[in-house]
Design a protein around this motif. Structure first.
Motif, PDB file in Angstrom:
ATOM      1  N   SER A   6       6.984 -56.207 -20.654  1.00  0.00           N
ATOM      2  CA  SER A   6       5.730 -56.756 -21.156  1.00  0.00           C
ATOM      3  C   SER A   6       5.032 -57.572 -20.074  1.00  0.00           C
ATOM      4  CB  SER A   6       6.006 -57.634 -22.379  1.00  0.00           C
ATOM      5  OG  SER A   6       4.795 -58.123 -22.901  1.00  0.00           O
ATOM      6  N   LEU A   7       3.797 -57.191 -19.793  1.00  0.00           N
ATOM      7  CA  LEU A   7       2.923 -57.941 -18.895  1.00  0.00           C
ATOM      8  C   LEU A   7       1.924 -58.669 -19.781  1.00  0.00           C
ATOM      9  CD1 LEU A   7       1.383 -58.666 -16.262  1.00  0.00           C
ATOM     10  CD2 LEU A   7       0.253 -56.450 -16.458  1.00  0.00           C
ATOM     11  N   PHE A   8       1.883 -59.965 -19.670  1.00  0.00           N
ATOM     12  CA  PHE A   8       0.967 -60.785 -20.459  1.00  0.00           C
ATOM     13  C   PHE A   8       0.218 -61.694 -19.506  1.00  0.00           C
ATOM     14  CE2 PHE A   8      -0.224 -64.629 -22.680  1.00  0.00           C
ATOM     15  CZ  PHE A   8      -0.813 -64.138 -23.829  1.00  0.00           C
ATOM     16  N   PHE A  92       6.067 -49.226 -31.271  1.00  0.00           N
ATOM     17  CA  PHE A  92       5.283 -48.525 -30.260  1.00  0.00           C
ATOM     18  C   PHE A  92       6.099 -48.223 -29.010  1.00  0.00           C
ATOM     19  CE2 PHE A  92       4.519 -53.059 -29.544  1.00  0.00           C
ATOM     20  CZ  PHE A  92       4.832 -53.188 -28.205  1.00  0.00           C
ATOM     21  N   LYS A  93       5.670 -47.168 -28.332  1.00  0.00           N
ATOM     22  CA  LYS A  93       6.190 -46.850 -27.001  1.00  0.00           C
ATOM     23  C   LYS A  93       5.356 -47.576 -25.944  1.00  0.00           C
ATOM     24  CE  LYS A  93       9.149 -43.441 -27.995  1.00  0.00           C
ATOM     25  NZ  LYS A  93      10.556 -43.545 -27.709  1.00  0.00           N
ATOM     26  N   ILE A  94       4.048 -47.668 -26.216  1.00  0.00           N
ATOM     27  CA  ILE A  94       3.120 -48.346 -25.306  1.00  0.00           C
ATOM     28  C   ILE A  94       2.090 -49.100 -26.143  1.00  0.00           C
ATOM     29  CG2 ILE A  94       1.365 -48.063 -23.511  1.00  0.00           C
ATOM     30  CD1 ILE A  94       2.727 -45.447 -22.762  1.00  0.00           C
ATOM     31  N   TYR A  95       1.786 -50.307 -25.709  1.00  0.00           N
ATOM     32  CA  TYR A  95       0.723 -51.104 -26.320  1.00  0.00           C
ATOM     33  C   TYR A  95      -0.115 -51.690 -25.194  1.00  0.00           C
ATOM     34  CZ  TYR A  95      -1.603 -55.208 -28.208  1.00  0.00           C
ATOM     35  OH  TYR A  95      -2.545 -56.148 -28.545  1.00  0.00           O
ATOM     36  N   MET A  96      -1.433 -51.573 -25.309  1.00  0.00           N
ATOM     37  CA  MET A  96      -2.349 -52.194 -24.360  1.00  0.00           C
ATOM     38  C   MET A  96      -3.440 -52.878 -25.159  1.00  0.00           C
ATOM     39  SD  MET A  96      -2.748 -49.423 -21.323  1.00  0.00           S
ATOM     40  CE  MET A  96      -1.341 -48.924 -20.365  1.00  0.00           C
ATOM     41  N   GLY A  97      -3.545 -54.193 -25.032  1.00  0.00           N
ATOM     42  CA  GLY A  97      -4.537 -54.928 -25.795  1.00  0.00           C
ATOM     43  C   GLY A  97      -5.245 -55.980 -24.968  1.00  0.00           C
ATOM     44  N   ILE A 110       0.079 -55.713 -21.812  1.00  0.00           N
ATOM     45  CA  ILE A 110       0.505 -54.327 -21.652  1.00  0.00           C
ATOM     46  C   ILE A 110       2.013 -54.337 -21.815  1.00  0.00           C
ATOM     47  CG2 ILE A 110       0.661 -52.340 -20.122  1.00  0.00           C
ATOM     48  CD1 ILE A 110      -1.886 -53.419 -18.730  1.00  0.00           C
ATOM     49  N   THR A 111       2.488 -53.659 -22.849  1.00  0.00           N
ATOM     50  CA  THR A 111       3.920 -53.596 -23.113  1.00  0.00           C
ATOM     51  C   THR A 111       4.330 -52.137 -23.204  1.00  0.00           C
ATOM     52  OG1 THR A 111       3.879 -55.717 -24.250  1.00  0.00           O
ATOM     53  CG2 THR A 111       5.780 -54.309 -24.650  1.00  0.00           C
ATOM     54  N   VAL A 112       5.369 -51.797 -22.477  1.00  0.00           N
ATOM     55  CA  VAL A 112       5.822 -50.409 -22.380  1.00  0.00           C
ATOM     56  C   VAL A 112       7.328 -50.374 -22.605  1.00  0.00           C
ATOM     57  CG1 VAL A 112       6.034 -48.429 -20.806  1.00  0.00           C
ATOM     58  CG2 VAL A 112       3.999 -49.883 -20.714  1.00  0.00           C
ATOM     59  N   GLU A 113       7.771 -49.392 -23.372  1.00  0.00           N
ATOM     60  CA  GLU A 113       9.204 -49.203 -23.534  1.00  0.00           C
ATOM     61  C   GLU A 113       9.796 -48.840 -22.181  1.00  0.00           C
ATOM     62  OE1 GLU A 113      12.350 -46.305 -25.850  1.00  0.00           O
ATOM     63  OE2 GLU A 113      10.343 -46.527 -26.674  1.00  0.00           O
ATOM     64  N   ASN A 114      10.793 -49.612 -21.762  1.00  0.00           N
ATOM     65  CA  ASN A 114      11.422 -49.388 -20.465  1.00  0.00           C
ATOM     66  C   ASN A 114      11.956 -47.964 -20.405  1.00  0.00           C
ATOM     67  OD1 ASN A 114      12.289 -50.008 -17.919  1.00  0.00           O
ATOM     68  ND2 ASN A 114      14.113 -51.105 -18.586  1.00  0.00           N
ATOM     69  N   GLN A 115      11.749 -47.300 -19.312  1.00  0.00           N
ATOM     70  CA  GLN A 115      12.176 -45.930 -19.047  1.00  0.00           C
ATOM     71  C   GLN A 115      11.308 -44.881 -19.738  1.00  0.00           C
ATOM     72  OE1 GLN A 115      14.376 -45.635 -16.602  1.00  0.00           O
ATOM     73  NE2 GLN A 115      14.553 -47.853 -16.644  1.00  0.00           N
ATOM     74  N   PHE A 116      10.345 -45.283 -20.598  1.00  0.00           N
ATOM     75  CA  PHE A 116       9.457 -44.289 -21.203  1.00  0.00           C
ATOM     76  C   PHE A 116       8.541 -43.704 -20.141  1.00  0.00           C
ATOM     77  CE2 PHE A 116       5.392 -43.152 -23.217  1.00  0.00           C
ATOM     78  CZ  PHE A 116       5.845 -42.087 -23.977  1.00  0.00           C
TER      79      PHE A 116
END
Length: 161
Positions: A6-8, A92-97, A110-116
């Motif tokens: 997660s990048l915030f 979610f696999k990916i979230y961008m807000g 921006i939050t992404v499932e690791n290794q997705f």
């Protein structure tokens, strides 16, 4: 174990007239770059007041129209969710807000499932976002799927089993 990167970042727009167009383009470029398509969208604009998320097929053109007409907006969020999800906020696999103003501080996440995504580079994302947002504070966290980081409270929330 499923983990999330997660990048915030707390931020303000570099240019309020173009920030939503630039955010939209950034998110669409991530789809093309990584070969996926967001499944759901959420936003709050002058004309769109959804209670929750909507499918991409039903809402993307409406969102695009709001951006083109330069409507006032509070937030735009994109989700990649599996067909049978239970709760969007955790499945979610990916979230961008991007959220600007309102009661909370303006922020981008921006939050992404690791290794997705094999080549997900949060440093690239942050560098690119700095072209449209003035970032005042940024954090990157790696969390188990059963936890989420509540940035407003600055704490980790553990989901019930």
């Amino acid at each position: 174990m499923r983990e999330m990167i997660s990048l915030f970042a707390l931020c303000t727009p570099v240019d309020t007239g173009t920030v939503w167009e630039n955010w939209y383009q950034f998110c669409m470029e991530q789809e093309q770059k990584h070969g996926f398509a967001f499944s759901h969208v959420s936003c709050l604009t002058d004309s769109l007041h959804p209670d929750g998320i909507r499918t991409r097929s039903r809402y993307l053109k409406k969102l695009r129209s709001c951006i083109d007409h330069k409507e006032n907006m509070s937030f735009i969020e994109f989700y990649l969710l599996p067909d049978k999800f239970w709760q969007a906020v955790f499945d979610f696999k990916i979230y961008m807000g991007l959220s600007l103003g309102g009661q909370a501080q303006s922020h981008v996440e921006i939050t992404v499932e690791n290794q997705f995504l094999e080549n997900f580079d949060y440093r690239y994302c942050l560098d690119t976002l700095r072209k449209l947002l003035t970032v005042t504070k940024a954090e990157v966290n790696l969390l188990p799927h059963t936890q989420t980081f509540n940035y407003n409270m600055n704490c980790i929330v553990i989901l019930p089993a």
